[in-house]
Design a protein around this motif. Structure first.
Motif, mmCIF file in Angstrom:
data_model
loop_
_atom_site.group_PDB
_atom_site.id
_atom_site.type_symbol
_atom_site.label_atom_id
_atom_site.label_comp_id
_atom_site.label_asym_id
_atom_site.label_seq_id
_atom_site.Cartn_x
_atom_site.Cartn_y
_atom_site.Cartn_z
ATOM 1 N N SER A 79 0.811 -1.214 0.000
ATOM 2 C CA SER A 79 0.000 0.000 0.000
ATOM 3 C C SER A 79 0.850 1.271 0.000
ATOM 4 N N ALA A 139 -1.455 15.582 0.356
ATOM 5 C CA ALA A 139 -1.301 14.160 0.704
ATOM 6 C C ALA A 139 -2.514 13.424 0.156
ATOM 7 N N GLY A 140 -2.435 12.112 0.134
ATOM 8 C CA GLY A 140 -3.573 11.338 -0.336
ATOM 9 C C GLY A 140 -4.822 11.656 0.478
ATOM 10 N N ALA A 141 -4.682 11.650 1.798
ATOM 11 C CA ALA A 141 -5.835 11.921 2.665
ATOM 12 C C ALA A 141 -6.398 13.318 2.389
ATOM 13 N N GLU A 144 -8.494 13.131 -0.685
ATOM 14 C CA GLU A 144 -9.815 12.553 -0.363
ATOM 15 C C GLU A 144 -10.725 13.637 0.203
ATOM 16 N N HIS A 174 -8.946 2.058 3.294
ATOM 17 C CA HIS A 174 -7.888 2.634 4.130
ATOM 18 C C HIS A 174 -8.551 3.540 5.157
ATOM 19 N N THR A 176 -8.033 6.351 6.179
ATOM 20 C CA THR A 176 -8.207 7.770 5.849
ATOM 21 C C THR A 176 -9.552 8.023 5.170
ATOM 22 N N THR A 218 -11.889 2.115 -3.510
ATOM 23 C CA THR A 218 -10.458 2.016 -3.806
ATOM 24 C C THR A 218 -10.298 0.971 -4.893
ATOM 25 N N THR A 222 -7.765 -2.457 -1.466
ATOM 26 C CA THR A 222 -6.613 -2.688 -0.586
ATOM 27 C C THR A 222 -6.316 -4.192 -0.456
ATOM 28 N N ASP A 247 -10.464 6.184 -4.644
ATOM 29 C CA ASP A 247 -9.208 6.294 -3.906
ATOM 30 C C ASP A 247 -8.155 5.731 -4.849
ATOM 31 N N ALA A 249 -4.868 5.693 -4.605
ATOM 32 C CA ALA A 249 -3.541 5.422 -4.042
ATOM 33 C C ALA A 249 -2.905 4.215 -4.721
ATOM 34 N N HIS A 269 -8.459 10.737 -6.195
ATOM 35 C CA HIS A 269 -7.197 11.338 -5.780
ATOM 36 C C HIS A 269 -6.075 10.419 -6.215
ATOM 37 N N ASN A 271 -1.874 9.524 -5.418
ATOM 38 C CA ASN A 271 -0.734 9.779 -4.534
ATOM 39 C C ASN A 271 0.485 9.945 -5.426
ATOM 40 N N HIS A 273 3.236 10.964 -4.744
ATOM 41 C CA HIS A 273 4.446 10.515 -4.053
ATOM 42 C C HIS A 273 4.609 9.003 -4.105
ATOM 43 N N LYS A 274 3.582 8.283 -4.512
ATOM 44 C CA LYS A 274 3.766 6.841 -4.687
ATOM 45 C C LYS A 274 3.931 6.552 -6.177
#
Ligand code: PLP
Length: 493
Positions: A79, A139-141, A144, A174, A176, A218, A222, A247, A249, A269, A271, A273-274
């Motif tokens: 994740s 951020a991801g959250a 959201e 998740h 969040t 998501t 997950t 989601d 992510a 959304h 991420n 950064h991922k």
């Protein structure tokens, strides 16, 4: 197997020797000031280590060698998409034209920076299938939360803000997701997962009524599984007057292969950064970019970065229905520079390699481990696989013991106990940047550990035993974080 005990390194304060210095300062040509007198009691207790320059360099170099990161070893933290972040990203993020500008400069003095933002937006619109992208969330959250604020504004604009007060989220979501919904003031209702690992369609149909504002899905979930009913889910939610949020992510499983916008989602959304490779972890920096369909655009955060008819990039803040800013300025600008570098390096032609290789690697790991750690759901996984260590529990070995033992074998542990609906979950996300040899070494280690779990469980209970610290109390470390060093009290000081 590296079973060598690493000696506990000394603190720099313990290496200190009175009068030793790291550099020689020139003789002062100004009057000396007695700091103790000038600054009072706070300075009485100031205790700095006194070491030579070489001792200092050795100390920090050795500490840096104890650190574990993607550049020292495999990082299968499910994740979290701990892929390798190419160094070229850092080179472009250090270009002085990007680092020496100020966010309050007039827009016409920073056309290059605006061009970066516009190009990232355009890439992401195309990859995800949305009409516009906003890069402000941090951020991801936060992404959201911003999407739910847009959904709330949308329902309010249609006179349904007061009646649509419920947000649905799967039991595998998740944490969040429900937290974001609660922060926007919604009541959260949980939709169960069915036996195949997908959304329980009967439960969803029962839950859908005129009180539902949105369903947060998501995809892949997950559980690492693609939500095969996603088009039908979107149709049902829309029919009931709700909005569907993705989601994203887990976008690493879909880049260049399939687009959430085409599945019927209203917003999502990402991420950055991922999926789009910027260093992350430890609290930041992040970018939870959001994608929107046209009907949500009037509400999006200002200023909106747009390309005008002449192709010039401009800031548009004439949006009377906007929810306002969600962060200062334009988000984490240098992350956008890194993401654009990454996207440009792949190019449209190779973009699908990211998701194909990520999915292939996860399925390879799942297949190699099937006899010792079976998958929670026996169907092809996406970019990560969720396995269960339930069979070892009766012998007193938990998923956490297995993961901690991996540290002794030189690997970072995978994610444990998430998603919550899988007993003794071990969630492995190899990412596309790992080669077969690394995956094989990791799987060999896990197979050996599972054998130890059967024959010598105590080895696992104490793990890790080869590091400078043993098993930590992680809950206390998170709740009562205290990393301060305090000078030993000397009598009479
Ligand atoms: C599925 C999922 N959704 C949302 C998030 C939240 O993202 P962030 O940590 O950037 O707030 C995560 C983070 O791990 C995640 O895995």
């Amino acid at each position: 197997m590296p079973h060598k005990l690493v000696p506990q390194p000394k603190l720099i304060f313990e290496k200190s020797s009175p009068g030793r210095v790291g550099c020689n300062l020139p003789v002062a040509d100004t009057p000396e000031v007695d700091l103790k007198k000038a600054l009072g009691p706070t300075r009485q207790s100031l205790h700095l280590p006194e070491v030579s320059e070489l001792e200092l360099i050795r100390h920090f170099t050795n500490l840096s060698h104890i650190n574990y990161g993607i550049e020292t070893g495999f990082y299968p933290l499910g994740s979290c998409t701990m892929k390798y972040n190419p160094k070229i990203n850092e080179r472009t993020a250090m270009i002085p034209g990007f680092t020496h500008i100020h966010p309050m400069q007039p827009a016409d003095t920073v056309p290059g920076a605006l061009e970066v933002l516009a190009q990232v937006q355009e890439f992401l619109c195309e990859i995800c299938g949305f009409d516009s992208i906003c890069l402000q969330p941090l951020a991801g959250a936060h992404g959201e939360l911003t999407c739910l604020m847009l959904i709330r504004a949308y329902h309010e604009s249609r006179g349904e803000g007061a009646t649509r007060r419920v947000v649905l989220a799967p039991d595998s979501a998740h944490g969040t997701n429900p937290a974001s919904a609660a922060m926007v003031g919604y009541t959260v209702k949980t939709i169960p997962t069915d036996a195949s690992g997908g959304c329980d369609m009967a439960a969803l149909t029962t839950a859908l009524d005129e009180t539902v504002a949105a369903f947060m899905v998501t995809n892949p979930s997950t559980l690492g599984l693609f939500e095969t009913q996603i088009e039908e889910i979107c149709r049902l939610v829309h029919e009931a007057g709700g909005q569907v949020f993705c989601d994203g992510a887990n976008m690493n499983a879909m880049v260049g292969t399939t687009r959430p916008g085409d599945h019927g989602f209203d917003c999502m959304h990402l991420n950055l950064h991922k999926t789009f490779s910027t260093p992350h972890g430890g609290g930041g920096p992040g970018c939870g970019a959001i994608g929107l369909k046209a009907h949500l655009e009037p509400f999006q955060p200002v200023p909106v970065v747009i390309r005008n008819k002449e192709g010039k990039v401009e800031l548009d803040d004439r949006r009377p229905h906007s929810i306002g800013r969600v962060s200062a300025y334009f988000g984490q600008f240098l992350m956008e520079v890194r993401a654009l570098t990454y996207l440009s390096a792949y190019g449209k032609e190779r973009m699908a390699d990211i998701s194909r290789h990520a999915v292939l690697n996860a399925n390879y790991v799942k297949a190699r481990l099937k006899d010792v750690l079976p998958a929670a759901h026996d169907r092809p996984c996406m970019h990560e696989c969720v396995l269960t260590a339930q069979e070892y529990k009766k012998g007193g070995v938990r998923a956490l013991d297995i993961s901690k033992r991996l540290i002794d074998y030189g690997f970072h542990p995978p994610t444990n106990y998430f998603p919550l609906i899988v007993p003794e979950a071990i969630m492995i996300e190899p990412t596309e940047t790992e080669c077969k040899e690394t995956l094989d070494a990791f799987c060999d280690a896990l197979i050996a550990i599972c054998e130890e779990a059967r024959t010598n469980p105590d080895l696992l209970h104490d793990a890790p035993t080869t590091q400078i610290v043993g098993r930590l109390d992680e809950a206390s470390a998170v709740k009562n974080l205290d990393v301060r060093w305090r000078a030993p009290q000397k009598v009479g000081v």
